[in-house]
Design an enzyme around this catalytic site. Structure first.
Site, PDB file in Angstrom:
ATOM      1  N   CYS A 202      38.203  27.317  29.447  1.00 43.84           N
ATOM      2  CA  CYS A 202      38.425  26.356  30.529  1.00 43.84           C
ATOM      3  C   CYS A 202      39.562  25.420  30.154  1.00 43.84           C
ATOM      4  O   CYS A 202      39.627  24.907  29.021  1.00 43.84           O
ATOM      5  CB  CYS A 202      37.145  25.569  30.802  1.00 43.84           C
ATOM      6  SG  CYS A 202      37.360  24.223  31.990  1.00 43.84           S
ATOM      7  N   ASP A 209      35.295  31.365  28.800  1.00 44.33           N
ATOM      8  CA  ASP A 209      35.134  32.124  30.041  1.00 44.33           C
ATOM      9  C   ASP A 209      35.255  33.599  29.686  1.00 44.33           C
ATOM     10  O   ASP A 209      36.298  34.047  29.201  1.00 44.33           O
ATOM     11  CB  ASP A 209      36.206  31.745  31.064  1.00 44.33           C
ATOM     12  CG  ASP A 209      36.079  30.307  31.545  1.00 44.33           C
ATOM     13  OD1 ASP A 209      34.951  29.857  31.761  1.00 44.33           O
ATOM     14  OD2 ASP A 209      37.121  29.636  31.698  1.00 44.33           O
TER      15      ASP A 209
END
Length: 295
Positions: A202, A209
């Protein structure tokens, strides 16, 4: 350079990632509140990649799935749905994911006359946020699936030749487009290549992620080992899902010279919400909404 001091993100700009709910403790609103949606301009990161807003080199959309959607009917009984959202890549803004979750949670104790009313509120609110600041506007796709349809949601791995089978040495953990190449002396091929080893972080919080990626192309054969190493090179890169997919598209397009290219990234969900960007060089139907086994 930190984001706070980046020239494209002046401190008085209210729509930079630093001003969003990411990384902040949040009180969860349980009454309908469209003001919770927080748009972030796509232009800043696109310009850093050399993508001009008025001349996008791709078509496509961001395909979102929300697994935690609920509201009350007029008798106060909770209703449930899985929601699919289609946000065109031409919109000037992405919608920051935590604000999206907070917005969806605001439906929880709010009464709506019907599922159609819920759908129309979602469509109108998301369109306003995605197109905010633009003199253009267009629809946002919203599909709500009731519990009787949940078992029709497919769970399926992305189709294609698995790059992860290759035993390669990986030494780059920031995007390294120099790893990409194709053999222009060979006959052109049509290939679909996949990997489950996509990971980025992120942009604001640094949280990981995880995702899978499918790359379909026509053109000179792409070096598969180099492509896999390139996908792995996103591992420590801080960027939102959508520009990660666009960075992949532009790097492969410029380095490998395909005649056609489509990049589809399916990220695992966090907080009941996943984001799945799709970018293609030619107009075509959007991929079907599927859940990969990792989700």
């Amino acid at each position: 350079m930190s984001l706070d001091n980046h020239p494209d993100n002046p401190p008085d700009d209210p729509n930079t990632p630093e001003q969003s709910q990411l990384g902040r403790a949040s009180a969860y609103a349980d009454r309908y509140d469209p003001s919770l949606l927080f748009p972030i301009a796509r232009a800043t990161q696109r310009e850093a990649m050399g993508i001009k807003t008025g001349a996008l080199p791709f078509f496509g959309a961001d395909l979102w799935t929300a697994f935690e959607v609920s509201w009350l009917n007029p008798r106060g009984k909770p209703q449930l749905a899985i929601a699919h959202f289609t946000i065109p890549c031409e919109t000037p803004n992405i919608i920051e994911s935590k604000s999206f979750k907070l917005y969806l949670n605001s439906f929880n104790n709010s009464t709506f006359a019907s599922i159609d009313a819920v759908r129309e509120h979602l469509r109108a609110d998301l369109a306003e946020a995605a197109w905010r600041g633009s003199d253009q506007s267009a629809g946002i796709g919203v599909k709500l699936l009731t519990p009787d349809l949940f078992d029709r949601e497919p769970v399926h791995e992305i189709d294609g030749l698995d790059l992860d089978r290759l035993d390669i040495e990986c030494t780059h953990y920031q995007p390294a487009p120099e790893l990409l190449s194709s053999d222009t002396t060979q006959v052109h091929v049509n290939e679909t290549l996949t990997s489950r080893l996509l990971k980025s972080n992120c942009l604001v919080t640094g949280q990981p992620d995880w995702g899978s990626v499918q790359i379909r192309y026509s053109g000179p054969p792409i070096d598969q080992a180099g492509l896999l190493a390139y996908i792995v090179s996103f591992r420590n890169h801080n960027e939102f899902h959508e520009p990660c997919a666009e960075r992949m598209f532009t790097d492969i397009w410029s380095r490998c010279k395909p005649t056609k290219l489509a990049v589809y990234a399916r990220y695992t969900r966090r907080g009941g919400l996943d984001i799945n960007p799709f970018r293609t060089s030619w107009p075509q139907a959007l991929p079907a909404n599927i859940r990969t086994a990792r989700q």
